[in-house]
Scaffold this motif. Structure first.
Motif, PDB file in Angstrom:
ATOM      1  N   ALA A 186      28.273  62.205  28.262  1.00  0.00           N
ATOM      2  CA  ALA A 186      27.125  61.665  27.530  1.00  0.00           C
ATOM      3  C   ALA A 186      26.262  62.818  27.009  1.00  0.00           C
ATOM      4  O   ALA A 186      25.748  62.762  25.882  1.00  0.00           O
ATOM      5  N   THR A 202      28.097  64.446  24.040  1.00  0.00           N
ATOM      6  CA  THR A 202      28.048  63.594  22.851  1.00  0.00           C
ATOM      7  C   THR A 202      26.638  63.574  22.265  1.00  0.00           C
ATOM      8  O   THR A 202      26.463  63.529  21.043  1.00  0.00           O
ATOM      9  N   ALA A 203      25.631  63.655  23.138  1.00  0.00           N
ATOM     10  CA  ALA A 203      24.235  63.718  22.662  1.00  0.00           C
ATOM     11  C   ALA A 203      23.985  64.992  21.862  1.00  0.00           C
ATOM     12  O   ALA A 203      23.093  65.026  21.012  1.00  0.00           O
ATOM     13  N   LEU A 204      24.780  66.024  22.109  1.00  0.00           N
ATOM     14  CA  LEU A 204      24.615  67.262  21.350  1.00  0.00           C
ATOM     15  C   LEU A 204      24.981  67.041  19.877  1.00  0.00           C
ATOM     16  O   LEU A 204      24.369  67.640  18.980  1.00  0.00           O
ATOM     17  N   GLN A 253      23.453  47.450  19.873  1.00  0.00           N
ATOM     18  CA  GLN A 253      22.770  47.796  21.130  1.00  0.00           C
ATOM     19  C   GLN A 253      21.356  48.272  20.802  1.00  0.00           C
ATOM     20  O   GLN A 253      21.099  48.783  19.719  1.00  0.00           O
ATOM     21  N   ALA A 305      17.444  56.991  26.646  1.00  0.00           N
ATOM     22  CA  ALA A 305      17.590  58.249  27.377  1.00  0.00           C
ATOM     23  C   ALA A 305      17.440  59.386  26.364  1.00  0.00           C
ATOM     24  O   ALA A 305      16.927  59.163  25.258  1.00  0.00           O
ATOM     25  N   LEU A 335      18.394  62.107  32.356  1.00  0.00           N
ATOM     26  CA  LEU A 335      18.334  62.028  30.898  1.00  0.00           C
ATOM     27  C   LEU A 335      19.734  61.893  30.319  1.00  0.00           C
ATOM     28  O   LEU A 335      19.922  61.375  29.216  1.00  0.00           O
ATOM     29  N   PHE A 336      20.719  62.414  31.067  1.00  0.00           N
ATOM     30  CA  PHE A 336      22.134  62.326  30.686  1.00  0.00           C
ATOM     31  C   PHE A 336      22.875  61.711  31.863  1.00  0.00           C
ATOM     32  O   PHE A 336      22.861  62.270  32.965  1.00  0.00           O
ATOM     33  N   ALA A 337      23.528  60.582  31.641  1.00  0.00           N
ATOM     34  CA  ALA A 337      24.151  59.862  32.752  1.00  0.00           C
ATOM     35  C   ALA A 337      25.437  60.535  33.239  1.00  0.00           C
ATOM     36  O   ALA A 337      25.840  60.330  34.382  1.00  0.00           O
ATOM     37  N   CYS A 338      26.085  61.311  32.386  1.00  0.00           N
ATOM     38  CA  CYS A 338      27.276  62.059  32.791  1.00  0.00           C
ATOM     39  C   CYS A 338      27.459  63.209  31.805  1.00  0.00           C
ATOM     40  O   CYS A 338      26.790  63.243  30.759  1.00  0.00           O
ATOM     41  N   ALA A 346      19.155  61.103  24.223  1.00  0.00           N
ATOM     42  CA  ALA A 346      19.620  60.976  22.834  1.00  0.00           C
ATOM     43  C   ALA A 346      18.604  60.192  22.001  1.00  0.00           C
ATOM     44  O   ALA A 346      18.371  60.499  20.822  1.00  0.00           O
ATOM     45  N   VAL A 372      24.526  64.153  18.400  1.00  0.00           N
ATOM     46  CA  VAL A 372      23.362  63.390  17.932  1.00  0.00           C
ATOM     47  C   VAL A 372      22.214  64.350  17.589  1.00  0.00           C
ATOM     48  O   VAL A 372      21.555  64.208  16.553  1.00  0.00           O
ATOM     49  N   VAL A 406      20.289  54.263  21.522  1.00  0.00           N
ATOM     50  CA  VAL A 406      21.453  55.137  21.388  1.00  0.00           C
ATOM     51  C   VAL A 406      22.157  55.267  22.738  1.00  0.00           C
ATOM     52  O   VAL A 406      23.384  55.278  22.825  1.00  0.00           O
ATOM     53  N   ALA A 407      21.357  55.349  23.803  1.00  0.00           N
ATOM     54  CA  ALA A 407      21.936  55.500  25.145  1.00  0.00           C
ATOM     55  C   ALA A 407      22.425  54.169  25.718  1.00  0.00           C
ATOM     56  O   ALA A 407      22.964  54.147  26.820  1.00  0.00           O
ATOM     57  N   GLY A 408      22.269  53.062  25.011  1.00  0.00           N
ATOM     58  CA  GLY A 408      22.776  51.768  25.464  1.00  0.00           C
ATOM     59  C   GLY A 408      21.666  50.754  25.667  1.00  0.00           C
ATOM     60  O   GLY A 408      20.839  50.534  24.785  1.00  0.00           O
TER      61      GLY A 408
END
Lengths: 234, 234
Positions: A91, A94-96, A170, A179, A85-88, A181, A98, A173-175
């Motif tokens: 990420a 930063t999603a926090l 994009q 994911a 769900l989080f690639a790194c 976010a 969001v 949100v995750a690209g």
């Protein structure tokens, strides 16, 4: 033993609108995990596992009890590292932001647009509790609070401006792929869609197209949900 | 050949407040790269490299001309992979929502609080251009626009609520250490700090502590900057 998810129930067994529970359902589907939903009313919280904090969602996985949608997402990535769900870590951090953007800036407008409609969907036994707790928070009656819904729709549209601008660059949100976010943002949009017939989004809004993409994910998991939305002719 | 950064100039050679240029300076310092700043006035854009879009920042690195702060950050990570500004693609994509949150939700309040002060710092030759272009955008005079600055301070405080909530969980947007998403946020805070004496932040605000941490980075790069802030006694 399958995963159990305690989800917020309304009077209609098919209608589920909790934005936090939707985050978790999308996260479970993202990981291709199966789960069983246990519907739980506001005044029915004795049914939740003892060790939970008394709010849904609660996930029970092989005896592990995890509450709070964010903690559930973090738990799922630790327990089931495939399809993260989080690639790194960055990420995730930063999603926090969001998450808090959705909760502090976007969702208050949804409450203002829909809270009376949300109450109307609840089981009779929940309505008094819901009214009392919300009116205490608002400092006014639900009807007074909702009288500002046209203005709240404008605020909602403005609050979504960062997402709208991002969507020109994009699709998620995750690209390129969605994911966690995105599931946070989707939870808010699905809450409004399922819980209220008030037309909050215009069909010519890029956020509407974004929501359509999210509704199509996982064989239409979100789209199959019972909803109350009536589209505005825009 | 060292990196050149075209930066927005004011009448005071030491005063630089462009939020977009601050993003890039922090990004360069993050990567421990040296650079030379070329101050450029609004009405002085003929000095910019031919292939640029006519706005600062512009980075010139070994003959490569890169404009737009976001593109510069992406370029820097490609050209100098050490000490990444984005730890993974998903972190970069999610930071793009942070960028638009800052630009569309937070920065408009800064404009409203500070635009007259920003104009006052400019070189005489820039002032007429600045007034004309801004008043066209606002649909009113700069003085009329600024008359709402007390209200804009309230809006600014509310717009920062997601950041404030996040700071209860982690010290930086990027997590334990700052990265580009933080430099985007910092650019906005530094713009206000350097450009205007209007007290926009309270010292007891967690966002103030966050800014302090950012000002300390890279041997106090941000803190050494000439600023005009007067702190409110809170």
């Amino acid at each position: 033993m399958s995963i159990e998810l305690y989800d917020l129930a309304t009077a209609d067994p098919k209608l589920r609108f909790s934005p936090y529970c939707w985050r978790v359902k999308m996260a479970l589907a993202h990981k291709a995990l199966a789960w069983r939903e246990i519907a739980c009313h506001f005044t029915d919280k004795d049914r939740l596992p003892q060790s939970s904090a008394g709010t849904v969602p609660v996930l029970v996985d092989d005896g592990q009890v995890v509450g709070d949608s964010w903690h559930i997402a973090v738990y799922l990535d630790q327990r089931y590292p495939d399809k993260p769900l989080f690639a790194c870590d960055q990420a995730k951090s930063t999603a926090l932001l969001v998450k808090f953007w959705v909760e502090r800036t976007v969702q208050p407008f949804i409450t203002r647009m829909g809270v009376g409609d949300f109450m109307a969907t609840l089981h009779e036994m929940d309505k008094a509790y819901f009214r009392q707790s919300r009116e205490k928070r608002f400092g006014m009656t639900i009807e007074q609070y909702m009288s500002g819904r046209e203005q709240a729709r404008e605020g909602f549209g403005a609050a979504l401006e960062p997402l709208r601008a991002m969507l020109a660059e994009q699709p998620f949100v995750a690209g390129k792929q969605p994911a966690y976010a995105d599931y946070i943002v989707f939870g808010a949009l699905q809450w409004m869609r399922c819980g209220s017939p008030f037309p909050a989004l215009r069909q010519d809004d890029p956020v509407f197209d974004y929501r359509e993409r999210m509704l199509d994910l996982f064989d239409g998991l979100g789209r199959r949900a019972h909803h109350r939305e009536v589209l505005a002719s825009s």
